[in-house]
Design a protein around this motif. Sequence first.
Motif, mmCIF file in Angstrom:
data_model
loop_
_atom_site.group_PDB
_atom_site.id
_atom_site.type_symbol
_atom_site.label_atom_id
_atom_site.label_comp_id
_atom_site.label_asym_id
_atom_site.label_seq_id
_atom_site.Cartn_x
_atom_site.Cartn_y
_atom_site.Cartn_z
ATOM 1 N N LEU A 118 0.612 14.483 0.916
ATOM 2 C CA LEU A 118 0.538 13.023 0.981
ATOM 3 C C LEU A 118 1.650 12.466 1.863
ATOM 4 N N THR A 119 1.374 11.333 2.462
ATOM 5 C CA THR A 119 2.416 10.627 3.210
ATOM 6 C C THR A 119 3.358 9.957 2.218
ATOM 7 N N ARG A 139 4.060 6.862 1.847
ATOM 8 C CA ARG A 139 3.420 5.673 1.287
ATOM 9 C C ARG A 139 2.370 6.065 0.249
ATOM 10 N N GLU A 140 1.632 7.127 0.524
ATOM 11 C CA GLU A 140 0.619 7.580 -0.433
ATOM 12 C C GLU A 140 1.272 8.083 -1.716
ATOM 13 N N VAL A 196 2.066 5.112 -3.772
ATOM 14 C CA VAL A 196 0.844 4.643 -4.438
ATOM 15 C C VAL A 196 0.506 5.550 -5.618
ATOM 16 N N THR A 255 -5.695 -2.590 1.781
ATOM 17 C CA THR A 255 -4.868 -1.466 2.229
ATOM 18 C C THR A 255 -4.585 -0.506 1.078
ATOM 19 N N VAL A 256 -4.318 -1.074 -0.104
ATOM 20 C CA VAL A 256 -4.064 -0.234 -1.279
ATOM 21 C C VAL A 256 -5.308 0.585 -1.607
ATOM 22 N N THR A 292 -7.536 1.653 0.440
ATOM 23 C CA THR A 292 -7.607 2.734 1.421
ATOM 24 C C THR A 292 -6.638 3.858 1.067
ATOM 25 N N HIS A 293 -5.397 3.475 0.693
ATOM 26 C CA HIS A 293 -4.408 4.486 0.301
ATOM 27 C C HIS A 293 -4.893 5.270 -0.915
ATOM 28 N N ASN A 330 -7.480 7.712 0.064
ATOM 29 C CA ASN A 330 -6.856 8.836 0.767
ATOM 30 C C ASN A 330 -6.175 9.794 -0.205
ATOM 31 N N VAL A 331 -5.523 9.219 -1.224
ATOM 32 C CA VAL A 331 -4.859 10.045 -2.232
ATOM 33 C C VAL A 331 -5.879 10.925 -2.947
#
Length: 255
Positions: free
Chosen positions: A179-180, A182-183, A186, A209-210, A212-213, A216-217
């Motif tokens: 994960l990045t 930022r991820e 989150v 945006t959240v 999307t994160h 992605n997570v």
Amino acid sequence: MVRIRVLVVDDHRIFAESLAAALAAEPDVDVSAAGSGPAALRCLERAAAEGRRFDVLLVDADLGGNLPGMRPAVPVQESNEDGLVDGISLVAGVRTGQPTVRIVVLAEKDDPRRAALALQAGASGWVAKDCSLSRLLTVIRGVLRDETHLPPALLTGVLRELTAARKHRTESERLVESLTPREREVLRCMVAGLGRKAVAERLFLSPHTVRTHMQNVLGKLGVHSTLAAVALARRAGVGPVDLTGNVVERGGQLA
């Protein structure tokens, strides 16, 4: 004579009182009993404040009680209006708050998975409730010498469970590392139980945006729900975001 201070924690009153009475007959044992997790915590706190800490806790593996802020170590099998927390969760809480206390779990039956969970939570022993008093005293005195006590029949199963748990943790850690930063922020918010709107407000992001994160997570962790993501995160040692302050970092990187 050095006396051993023991606290029996069991919500079956007759069993708790009988065991406490049997232990109290020993010349070097002082014993008290508590009928719930909250009662046990109050006993521990009061004893610590008075400078007479308990040495050993004997905790019912199936203890029921409501421990604020404490999550079950294993799935709770039943519930009531106050909620039930597994006795193994009490082990984890006590070891965090009073690490010098040795804890022995008393169980109705041998269960390698739960015994492994108890050891991971910080217990020093797993003993059958129907064991002899002499055996229990041997365990009590043994854990005070930093020994770990398990029934011989459980050793192979417990080692298998601990090995599997370590493998799962390693795999989970690898996924979390993908994960990045930022991820991971989150994900920690998800572990804390925050919804999309609350995460957006906390991280100064838009709900879109959240979302999307979060997607992605889930994708990177290979799971299909927030609950599964949280379970994997906990296996990897990822704790919840500190709701009273900023995201907690370890070693300069988001955990």
